[in-house]
Design an enzyme around this catalytic site. Structure first.
Site, PDB file in Angstrom:
ATOM      1  N   ASP A 158       0.956  -1.026  -0.158  1.00 25.88           N
ATOM      2  CA  ASP A 158       0.030  -0.120  -0.136  1.00 25.88           C
ATOM      3  C   ASP A 158       0.792   1.239  -0.024  1.00 25.88           C
ATOM      4  O   ASP A 158       2.074   1.286  -0.697  1.00 25.88           O
ATOM      5  CB  ASP A 158      -0.963  -0.105   1.205  1.00 25.88           C
ATOM      6  CG  ASP A 158      -2.132   0.729   1.124  1.00 25.88           C
ATOM      7  OD1 ASP A 158      -2.223   1.761   0.616  1.00 25.88           O
ATOM      8  OD2 ASP A 158      -3.355  -0.035   0.988  1.00 25.88           O
ATOM      9  N   HIS A 190      -3.618   6.079   3.687  1.00 25.65           N
ATOM     10  CA  HIS A 190      -4.513   4.752   2.900  1.00 25.65           C
ATOM     11  C   HIS A 190      -4.105   3.607   3.691  1.00 25.65           C
ATOM     12  O   HIS A 190      -4.831   2.892   4.155  1.00 25.65           O
ATOM     13  CB  HIS A 190      -4.424   4.798   1.551  1.00 25.65           C
ATOM     14  CG  HIS A 190      -5.314   3.918   0.960  1.00 25.65           C
ATOM     15  ND1 HIS A 190      -4.630   2.557   0.680  1.00 25.65           N
ATOM     16  CD2 HIS A 190      -6.587   4.205   0.327  1.00 25.65           C
ATOM     17  CE1 HIS A 190      -5.820   2.081  -0.135  1.00 25.65           C
ATOM     18  NE2 HIS A 190      -6.872   2.993  -0.195  1.00 25.65           N
ATOM     19  N   SER A 345     -11.114  -0.431  -1.355  1.00 27.04           N
ATOM     20  CA  SER A 345     -10.052  -0.428  -0.543  1.00 27.04           C
ATOM     21  C   SER A 345     -10.387  -0.795   0.922  1.00 27.04           C
ATOM     22  O   SER A 345      -9.306  -1.209   1.484  1.00 27.04           O
ATOM     23  CB  SER A 345      -9.276   0.737  -0.703  1.00 27.04           C
ATOM     24  OG  SER A 345      -8.449   0.885  -1.840  1.00 27.04           O
TER      25      SER A 345
END
EC number: 3.4.21.-
Length: 507
Positions: A158, A190, A345
């Site tokens: 990520d 994220h 996600s």
């Protein structure tokens, strides 16, 4: 003389006929002069070493021709046992020479992959944890076995992870940075958010699993496919040397245009025993147009909303295996505290976390995990989208092991989470192993995840038709009625952005 000329022409014709395909990506955002080269499956180590020596010689010979290309040469080398290859910066003539090697399978332009645009919403009640352990929506407790993923290592591929966040309790370590930005932190948020859902003490599913941060996307949430392939390769090697691939989970909340190289790398990781959870994407279209979601051997995850409908942004189609909560999910943010995000996600790490939980509890691994998740799930999702073969929402109910007890869900305030209150210890299930070994030293990585949806209560937009061609850029999966598409494309695909991010590629 005539005979010699005839033989020379014949050999040239044979060489041209056997040349590897140089794939075209006309609709993708490519990195200038950057390519991924994949060797044929029967390429031996000696063949690969010989090819690299030849490549070095070719570079030396073509030095004057490459004078205008900065940082030319090999950058990443891939070796998945059965799959070998590399990436690098090459001029057009060198690429043609590479393609002529009979051991080369194909050459693919290096494209950009990105995180999906994020949707943040304050004061949203957390519901994902409760939903996967209760038969009906609306519950407020998370019920789980006390084994909680112990002995399993989860790899976050990520934007990086704030490994010092209090929710990880010291169980998170830095692994590798394939972005080559010299910044071993999560500047996007994220990766920290997805990791919290997987292994966090308060926000996570596998609350005792270990986490390894593998940064393949930059702080702006984007990076080339070549770095993501390198990140996958790093995870496989690290897992093999630290406890085994059968005790390893990889989460990839990222995606972009269809890539043979990326799909092959993901398939190799699965073949070697790892479980891969992959986000389906946030474009409300057929997931077969994206990589790595289109790779059949991974577990491709769509997003669900609180009412058990498919999230309005979630991709659909034959590539999907499961659905998991992805709308308005609260999890960890860099620097401490929490935030809310939406997207596939956010759905994929629910599957990755539950996979780690089941691997510790039931002793399963690899491809068997996705099948087990389908068995345990409930047929709950409505409006799954055209051609989607499943309406299964993940659940930990029915998993064998100890006697689970409920735990309160995370704090509803995303900015100031309360101290987590864990349940009294329940009878443990199958205990796992302690974290095996130390991580490899860090290195950079690229790639990207998937963004937002429309506000709760809005009707989902009609599904978009299947794109005519799978060859579009590896970019985030934006979505939602309030998403600023013009600003997004200007930010992530404007010339100045790429000049700053890949300055070494420009004259």
């Amino acid at each position: 003389m005539g005979v010699f000329r005839f033989i020379s022409i014949s050999l040239a014709a044979v060489s041209a006929a056997n040349a590897a395909q140089i794939l075209s990506m006309p609709h993708a955002q490519t990195v200038p002069h950057s390519y991924i080269v994949m060797m044929k499956d029967d390429t031996s180590d000696d063949d690969f070493n010989h090819h690299q020596s030849w490549l070095q010689s070719t570079h030396t010979h073509n030095i004057t021709r490459r004078a205008t290309i900065q940082n030319a040469g090999m950058r990443h080398k891939y070796n998945f046992r059965k799959m070998k290859g590399y990436s690098g910066i090459f001029d057009e003539e060198t690429i043609k020479d590479i393609a002529k090697d009979p051991k080369v399978m194909f050459v693919e332009p290096d494209t950009i992959i990105s995180v999906n645009g994020k949707v943040e919403q304050s004061n949203v009640p957390s519901w994902g944890l409760a939903r996967i352990s209760n038969s009906q929506p609306g519950a407020n407790s998370y019920v789980y076995d006390s084994s909680a993923g112990e002995g399993i290592t989860v790899y976050s591929v990520d934007t990086g992870v704030d490994i010092n966040h209090e929710d990880f309790e010291g169980r998170a370590i830095w692994g590798s940075n394939q972005v080559n930005d010299g910044d071993d932190r999560d500047g996007s948020g994220h990766g920290t958010h997805t990791s919290g859902t997987m292994v966090g003490k308060e926000f996570g599913i596998a609350k005792k699993a270990k986490l390894v941060a593998v940064k393949v996307l930059g702080n702006d949430g984007s990076g080339p496919t070549s770095g993501i392939v390198a990140g996958i390769n790093w995870c496989v090697e690290h897992a093999r040397q630290n406890g085994g691939t059968d005790k390893a989970v990889m989460n990839m909340s990222l995606g972009g245009s269809s890539s043979s190289a990326l799909n092959r790398a993901a398939a190799q990781a699965v073949e070697q025993g790892m479980f891969l959870s992959v986000a389906a994407g946030n474009e409300n279209q057929d997931a077969r147009s994206s990589s790595p979601a289109s790779e059949p051997s991974v577990c491709t995850v769509g997003s669900s909303a609180e009412d058990d409908s498919r999230s309005s942004f979630s991709n659909w189609g034959p590539a999907l295996d499961l659905f998991a909560p992805g709308s308005n999910i609260i999890s960890a943010r860099p620097g401490g505290g929490s935030q809310s995000m939406s997207g596939t996600s956010m759905a994929a790490p629910h599957v990755a976390g539950l996979a780690a939980y089941l691997m510790a509890l039931e002793g399963i691994s690899g491809g068997a995990v996705c099948d087990r998740l389908k068995e345990l799930g409930s047929s709950s999702i409505t409006d799954v989208g055209p051609g989607t073969p499943t309406n299964v929402l993940i659940s930990n109910g029915g998993a064998k092991g100890g006697n689970p007890k409920p735990a309160p869900g995370p704090s509803p305030n995303p900015s100031q989470p309360s101290e987590p209150q864990q349940p009294a210890p329940s009878q443990p299930g199958e205990p796992g192993e302690s974290f095996p070994g130390e991580p490899f030293p860090g290195e950079p990585f690229p790639g990207e995840p998937f963004p937002g949806e429309s506000s709760p209560g809005e009707s989902a937009p009609a599904p978009a038709p299947m794109p005519p061609s799978p060859q579009h850029p590896h970019t985030p999966y934006p979505g939602g009625d309030n998403f600023d598409f013009d600003g997004y494309w200007k930010k992530y695909f404007g010339g100045e952005h790429w000049r700053k991010m890949f300055g070494s590629f420009w004259n």
